[in-house]
Scaffold this motif. Structure first.
Motif, PDB file in Angstrom:
ATOM      1  N   ALA A   9       0.686  -1.247   0.118  1.00 16.00           N
ATOM      2  CA  ALA A   9       0.011  -0.040  -0.011  1.00 16.00           C
ATOM      3  C   ALA A   9       0.846   1.264   0.115  1.00 16.00           C
ATOM      4  CB  ALA A   9      -0.901  -0.007   1.098  1.00 16.00           C
ATOM      5  N   ASP A  10       0.333   2.357  -0.730  1.00 17.08           N
ATOM      6  CA  ASP A  10       0.980   3.510  -0.616  1.00 17.08           C
ATOM      7  C   ASP A  10       2.473   3.471  -1.125  1.00 17.08           C
ATOM      8  OD1 ASP A  10      -1.654   4.679  -0.216  1.00 17.08           O
ATOM      9  OD2 ASP A  10      -1.158   4.460   2.025  1.00 17.08           O
ATOM     10  N   ILE A  11       2.953   2.801  -2.077  1.00 14.99           N
ATOM     11  CA  ILE A  11       4.416   2.826  -2.771  1.00 14.99           C
ATOM     12  C   ILE A  11       4.767   3.824  -3.411  1.00 14.99           C
ATOM     13  CG2 ILE A  11       5.828   1.587  -3.831  1.00 14.99           C
ATOM     14  CD1 ILE A  11       4.222  -1.044  -3.002  1.00 14.99           C
TER      15      ILE A  11
ATOM     16  N   GLU B 243       2.369   5.211  -6.760  1.00 22.59           N
ATOM     17  CA  GLU B 243       2.687   6.624  -7.437  1.00 22.59           C
ATOM     18  C   GLU B 243       4.106   6.174  -7.913  1.00 22.59           C
ATOM     19  OE1 GLU B 243       4.508  10.996  -6.540  1.00 22.59           O
ATOM     20  OE2 GLU B 243       3.114   9.892  -5.005  1.00 22.59           O
ATOM     21  N   ILE B 244       4.314   6.416  -9.429  1.00 27.74           N
ATOM     22  CA  ILE B 244       5.297   6.435 -10.165  1.00 27.74           C
ATOM     23  C   ILE B 244       5.431   7.781 -10.665  1.00 27.74           C
ATOM     24  CG2 ILE B 244       6.753   5.428 -12.013  1.00 27.74           C
ATOM     25  CD1 ILE B 244       5.323   2.862 -11.220  1.00 27.74           C
ATOM     26  N   SER B 245       6.170   8.811 -10.548  1.00 28.78           N
ATOM     27  CA  SER B 245       6.362  10.056 -10.900  1.00 28.78           C
ATOM     28  C   SER B 245       7.735  10.642 -11.135  1.00 28.78           C
ATOM     29  CB  SER B 245       5.473  11.178  -9.961  1.00 28.78           C
ATOM     30  OG  SER B 245       6.166  11.205  -8.835  1.00 28.78           O
ATOM     31  N   GLY B 246       7.778  11.399 -12.296  1.00 26.67           N
ATOM     32  CA  GLY B 246       9.092  12.047 -12.436  1.00 26.67           C
ATOM     33  C   GLY B 246      10.147  10.804 -12.621  1.00 26.67           C
ATOM     34  N   CYS B 247       9.801   9.617 -13.193  1.00 22.16           N
ATOM     35  CA  CYS B 247      10.807   8.818 -13.738  1.00 22.16           C
ATOM     36  C   CYS B 247      11.266   8.702 -14.957  1.00 22.16           C
ATOM     37  CB  CYS B 247      10.190   7.153 -13.180  1.00 22.16           C
ATOM     38  SG  CYS B 247      10.231   7.481 -10.967  1.00 22.16           S
ATOM     39  N   LEU B 248      12.327   8.050 -15.263  1.00 23.63           N
ATOM     40  CA  LEU B 248      12.660   7.892 -16.572  1.00 23.63           C
ATOM     41  C   LEU B 248      13.012   6.323 -16.911  1.00 23.63           C
ATOM     42  CD1 LEU B 248      13.901   8.705 -19.509  1.00 23.63           C
ATOM     43  CD2 LEU B 248      16.462   8.796 -18.379  1.00 23.63           C
ATOM     44  N   PHE B 249      12.163   5.664 -17.824  1.00 26.77           N
ATOM     45  CA  PHE B 249      12.444   4.364 -18.033  1.00 26.77           C
ATOM     46  C   PHE B 249      13.143   4.170 -19.298  1.00 26.77           C
ATOM     47  CE2 PHE B 249       9.408   4.396 -14.906  1.00 26.77           C
ATOM     48  CZ  PHE B 249       9.335   3.527 -13.898  1.00 26.77           C
TER      49      PHE B 249
ATOM     50  N   GLY C 273      -9.231 -13.326 -12.242  1.00 27.47           N
ATOM     51  CA  GLY C 273     -10.486 -12.997 -11.452  1.00 27.47           C
ATOM     52  C   GLY C 273     -10.563 -12.091 -10.565  1.00 27.47           C
ATOM     53  N   GLU C 274      -9.278 -11.603 -10.136  1.00 23.06           N
ATOM     54  CA  GLU C 274      -9.207 -10.971  -8.838  1.00 23.06           C
ATOM     55  C   GLU C 274      -8.951  -9.226  -9.293  1.00 23.06           C
ATOM     56  OE1 GLU C 274      -9.716 -11.584  -5.727  1.00 23.06           O
ATOM     57  OE2 GLU C 274     -10.040 -13.948  -6.210  1.00 23.06           O
ATOM     58  N   ARG C 275      -9.355  -8.400  -8.733  1.00 22.78           N
ATOM     59  CA  ARG C 275      -8.812  -7.176  -9.034  1.00 22.78           C
ATOM     60  C   ARG C 275      -8.280  -6.392  -7.846  1.00 22.78           C
ATOM     61  NH1 ARG C 275     -13.133  -2.303 -10.648  1.00 22.78           N
ATOM     62  NH2 ARG C 275     -13.962  -4.206 -12.198  1.00 22.78           N
ATOM     63  N   ASN C 276      -6.753  -6.838  -7.602  1.00 23.18           N
ATOM     64  CA  ASN C 276      -6.143  -6.769  -6.405  1.00 23.18           C
ATOM     65  C   ASN C 276      -5.283  -5.522  -6.546  1.00 23.18           C
ATOM     66  OD1 ASN C 276      -7.402  -8.751  -5.115  1.00 23.18           O
ATOM     67  ND2 ASN C 276      -5.557 -10.158  -5.654  1.00 23.18           N
ATOM     68  N   LEU C 277      -5.337  -4.811  -7.866  1.00 25.47           N
ATOM     69  CA  LEU C 277      -4.345  -3.701  -8.040  1.00 25.47           C
ATOM     70  C   LEU C 277      -5.341  -2.360  -8.128  1.00 25.47           C
ATOM     71  CD1 LEU C 277      -2.193  -5.413 -10.838  1.00 25.47           C
ATOM     72  CD2 LEU C 277      -1.782  -5.474  -8.373  1.00 25.47           C
ATOM     73  N   LYS C 278      -5.062  -1.552  -7.162  1.00 25.80           N
ATOM     74  CA  LYS C 278      -5.934  -0.394  -6.879  1.00 25.80           C
ATOM     75  C   LYS C 278      -5.067   0.902  -6.954  1.00 25.80           C
ATOM     76  CE  LYS C 278      -9.483  -2.890  -4.789  1.00 25.80           C
ATOM     77  NZ  LYS C 278     -10.333  -3.161  -3.652  1.00 25.80           N
ATOM     78  N   ASN C 279      -5.674   1.889  -7.425  1.00 29.97           N
ATOM     79  CA  ASN C 279      -5.167   3.325  -7.216  1.00 29.97           C
ATOM     80  C   ASN C 279      -3.865   3.593  -7.663  1.00 29.97           C
ATOM     81  OD1 ASN C 279      -7.811   3.954  -6.084  1.00 29.97           O
ATOM     82  ND2 ASN C 279      -7.010   3.004  -4.000  1.00 29.97           N
ATOM     83  N   PHE C 280      -3.474   3.575  -8.883  1.00 31.29           N
ATOM     84  CA  PHE C 280      -2.218   3.654  -9.382  1.00 31.29           C
ATOM     85  C   PHE C 280      -2.161   5.063 -10.387  1.00 31.29           C
ATOM     86  CE2 PHE C 280      -0.760  -0.823 -10.542  1.00 31.29           C
ATOM     87  CZ  PHE C 280      -1.038  -1.301  -9.163  1.00 31.29           C
ATOM     88  N   ARG C 281      -0.848   5.644  -9.895  1.00 33.35           N
ATOM     89  CA  ARG C 281      -0.616   6.996 -10.654  1.00 33.35           C
ATOM     90  C   ARG C 281       0.331   7.179 -11.292  1.00 33.35           C
ATOM     91  NH1 ARG C 281       0.734  12.353  -9.436  1.00 33.35           N
ATOM     92  NH2 ARG C 281       1.204  11.882  -7.286  1.00 33.35           N
TER      93      ARG C 281
ATOM     94  N   VAL D  75      -2.732  -5.699 -15.278  1.00 34.68           N
ATOM     95  CA  VAL D  75      -3.685  -6.531 -15.418  1.00 34.68           C
ATOM     96  C   VAL D  75      -4.635  -6.554 -14.218  1.00 34.68           C
ATOM     97  CG1 VAL D  75      -4.343  -8.884 -15.603  1.00 34.68           C
ATOM     98  CG2 VAL D  75      -2.177  -8.128 -16.727  1.00 34.68           C
ATOM     99  N   ASN D  76      -6.012  -6.512 -14.573  1.00 31.93           N
ATOM    100  CA  ASN D  76      -7.072  -6.357 -13.330  1.00 31.93           C
ATOM    101  C   ASN D  76      -6.769  -5.205 -12.682  1.00 31.93           C
ATOM    102  OD1 ASN D  76      -7.945  -8.831 -14.538  1.00 31.93           O
ATOM    103  ND2 ASN D  76      -6.937 -10.096 -12.952  1.00 31.93           N
ATOM    104  N   VAL D  77      -6.842  -4.040 -13.230  1.00 35.83           N
ATOM    105  CA  VAL D  77      -6.449  -2.757 -12.406  1.00 35.83           C
ATOM    106  C   VAL D  77      -7.739  -1.939 -11.976  1.00 35.83           C
ATOM    107  CG1 VAL D  77      -6.193  -1.285 -14.216  1.00 35.83           C
ATOM    108  CG2 VAL D  77      -4.854  -0.956 -11.942  1.00 35.83           C
ATOM    109  N   GLU D  78      -7.800  -1.398 -10.820  1.00 37.78           N
ATOM    110  CA  GLU D  78      -9.074  -0.546 -10.667  1.00 37.78           C
ATOM    111  C   GLU D  78      -8.527   0.915 -10.219  1.00 37.78           C
ATOM    112  OE1 GLU D  78     -11.994  -0.064  -6.847  1.00 37.78           O
ATOM    113  OE2 GLU D  78     -12.204  -2.111  -7.953  1.00 37.78           O
ATOM    114  N   ASN D  79      -8.960   2.045 -10.768  1.00 42.95           N
ATOM    115  CA  ASN D  79      -8.519   3.530 -10.669  1.00 42.95           C
ATOM    116  C   ASN D  79      -7.014   3.259 -11.083  1.00 42.95           C
ATOM    117  OD1 ASN D  79     -11.057   3.752  -9.753  1.00 42.95           O
ATOM    118  ND2 ASN D  79     -10.378   3.366  -7.473  1.00 42.95           N
ATOM    119  N   ILE D  80      -6.900   4.027 -12.248  1.00 37.51           N
ATOM    120  CA  ILE D  80      -5.410   4.398 -12.690  1.00 37.51           C
ATOM    121  C   ILE D  80      -5.607   5.429 -13.546  1.00 37.51           C
ATOM    122  CG2 ILE D  80      -5.905   2.995 -14.854  1.00 37.51           C
ATOM    123  CD1 ILE D  80      -3.017   2.297 -14.699  1.00 37.51           C
TER     124      ILE D  80
END
Length: 218
Positions: free
Chosen positions: A17-19, A46-52, A76-84, A100-105
């Motif tokens: 949570a809150d990474i 949260e991934i911000s200001g990063c270079l890949f 079948g699971e939506r275990n990934l939530k609130n990505f930015r 895969v299977n994300v909620e709120n991005i």
């Protein structure tokens, strides 16, 4: 259980949570792998200001088959939530962001350049789905060989906003820049002020709404 001996195995319940990753230069891909376990979840990334820049990555480069950011969850699971994702650059990768299977991005203010497949893939497993608030806003996409955004199963709770993006020479061979699989009745798509090769795209570019969505560049 040390008394009964039940459930002895090597799996562990991992609840993240809150990474946050901020202002980091990545030289290889990022992966959160929970493909086979319902015990894995991420609520808040949260991934911000990063270079890949994947030009030196054996797997994430043009010769590979993996994304710069590669995150999955169980069938079948939506275990990934609130990505930015904000103000990041994704360069020289096979794919940019794959979840895969994300909620709120949200993906905003990012640059995708020289991507050989999908820039942003919000996929779903056989019994899984993508839903919640989905925002793709104010990004630039250039020199790509497939779709800018690829969805699979969109649930009825999805509210999708794709606005103010600038796309240059990025589509598949049929001119598709955005495509979904199942687009459930009740899901909402707001598609406004997106520019392809200096031409503003409008609702006439959207085809097949109701069962699936395809948006072409002409």
């Amino acid at each position: 259980d040390p008394v009964t001996g039940n459930k002895q195995n090597y799996y562990s319940n991992l609840q993240c949570a809150d990474i946050a990753f901020r202002n980091i230069k990545f030289t290889d891909y990022m992966e959160f792998n929970g493909w086979e376990s319902t015990l894995f979840s991420v609520d808040g990334l949260e991934i911000s200001g990063c270079l890949f820049n994947m030009e030196n990555s054996a797997k994430a480069s043009t010769a590979g088959t993996i994304a710069a950011v590669h995150i999955g969850s169980s069938d079948g699971e939506r275990n990934l939530k609130n990505f930015r994702f904000d103000s990041c650059e994704f360069l020289n990768a096979f794919q940019g962001i794959y979840v895969v299977n994300v909620e709120n991005i949200s993906v905003s203010n990012c640059k995708f350049e020289n991507i050989k497949h999908n820039a942003i893939a919000m996929q779903s497993s056989v019994n899984g789905s993508t839903g919640g608030k989905i925002t793709v806003e104010n990004n630039t996409f250039s020199n790509g060989a497939d779709r800018v955004v690829r969805f699979n199963n969109i649930r009825e709770d999805a509210v999708i906003s794709i606005v103010d993006n600038v796309i240059t020479d990025y589509s598949d061979t049929d001119g598709e820049i955005i495509k979904s699989g199942v687009f459930a009745v009740g899901a909402v798509l707001n598609f406004e002020n997106n520019v392809y090769n200096q031409v503003v795209l409008d609702s006439q570019n959207i085809q097949g709404a109701g069962t699936a969505i395809v948006i072409k560049n002409s």
